[in-house]
Scaffold this active site. Structure first.
Site, PDB file in Angstrom:
ATOM      1  CG  ASP A  20      -1.784   1.235   1.389  1.00  0.00           C
ATOM      2  OD1 ASP A  20      -2.303   1.709   0.465  1.00  0.00           O
ATOM      3  OD2 ASP A  20      -1.452   1.957   2.734  1.00  0.00           O
ATOM      4  CG  ASP A  22      -1.168   7.929   0.501  1.00  0.00           C
ATOM      5  OD1 ASP A  22       0.149   8.160  -0.174  1.00  0.00           O
ATOM      6  OD2 ASP A  22      -1.959   8.302   0.032  1.00  0.00           O
TER       7      ASP A  22
HETATM    8 MG   LIG Z   1      -2.575   3.330   3.534  1.00  0.00          MG
END
Ligand SMILES: [Mg+2]
Length: 189
Positions: A20, A22
């Protein structure tokens, strides 16, 4: 007996770690979004983790939700510039992601479905011939862990942060700089 006989069903598959973005690769923008390359702050230990994976022939693929595009906050080329900055920062550490998959939420035909739908992972698996049962996901949100389960990955690692935890991961870390050691152990690298 011909060599073709033995080749049936023996297409080599590689392993992959899906990241992932952020809150994992870069500092979490909180409730908002990263809207410019300057706002992209690479987290500690990501370059080191990617180098470890590549040295062991494990792919590193980014799977990210960037609905800021669908909401009209930035354009697709703005997003490309942010990802170019990410790859540039990683290149300074001698590495980079092998591929980037994005759910933009703009409804375009080439968009990927939103997490926890495993569409981005399945697309990468087909493109790179990835053995999902020996692959891992690293995320900071429930939807990342749920996507890993939906794709039937071997496991999922959570980076603990601001997000509420209601879906349990196989391992949880407080800091991304701990990833190197955890990946070394869990993937037996
Ligand atoms: Mg995230």
């Amino acid at each position: 007996m011909t060599s073709e006989f033995f080749s049936v069903g023996t297409i080599p598959q590689c392993r992959c770690v899906f990241f992932d973005r952020d809150g994992v690769v870069n500092r979490s923008p909180g409730e908002g979004y990263v809207l410019s390359p300057d706002a992209f702050i690479l987290n500690d230990g990501i370059g080191e983790a990617l180098r470890l994976l590549h040295e062991n022939n494990v792919l590193a693929v980014l799977v990210t939700s960037q609905k800021c595009v669908g909401k009209g906050l930035i354009s697709r080329s703005d997003l490309d510039a942010i990802h170019a900055r990410m790859q540039e920062l990683l290149a300074e550490q001698g590495t980079a992601f092998d591929a980037i998959y994005v759910n933009r939420g703009d409804g375009d035909a080439d968009d990927y479905p939103a997490k926890p739908d495993p569409g981005m992972i399945l697309a990468a698996a087909e493109r790179f011939s990835i053995d999902l049962r020996q692959s891992w996901m690293i995320g900071d949100a429930d939807r990342d862990i749920s996507m890993a389960r939906a794709a039937r990955l071997e496991g999922a690692i959570r980076i603990l942060g601001e997000k509420e935890v209601t879906v349990s991961a196989d391992y949880s870390l407080l800091e991304t700089k701990e990833l190197f050691e955890l990946l070394r152990i869990t993937l037996k690298l």
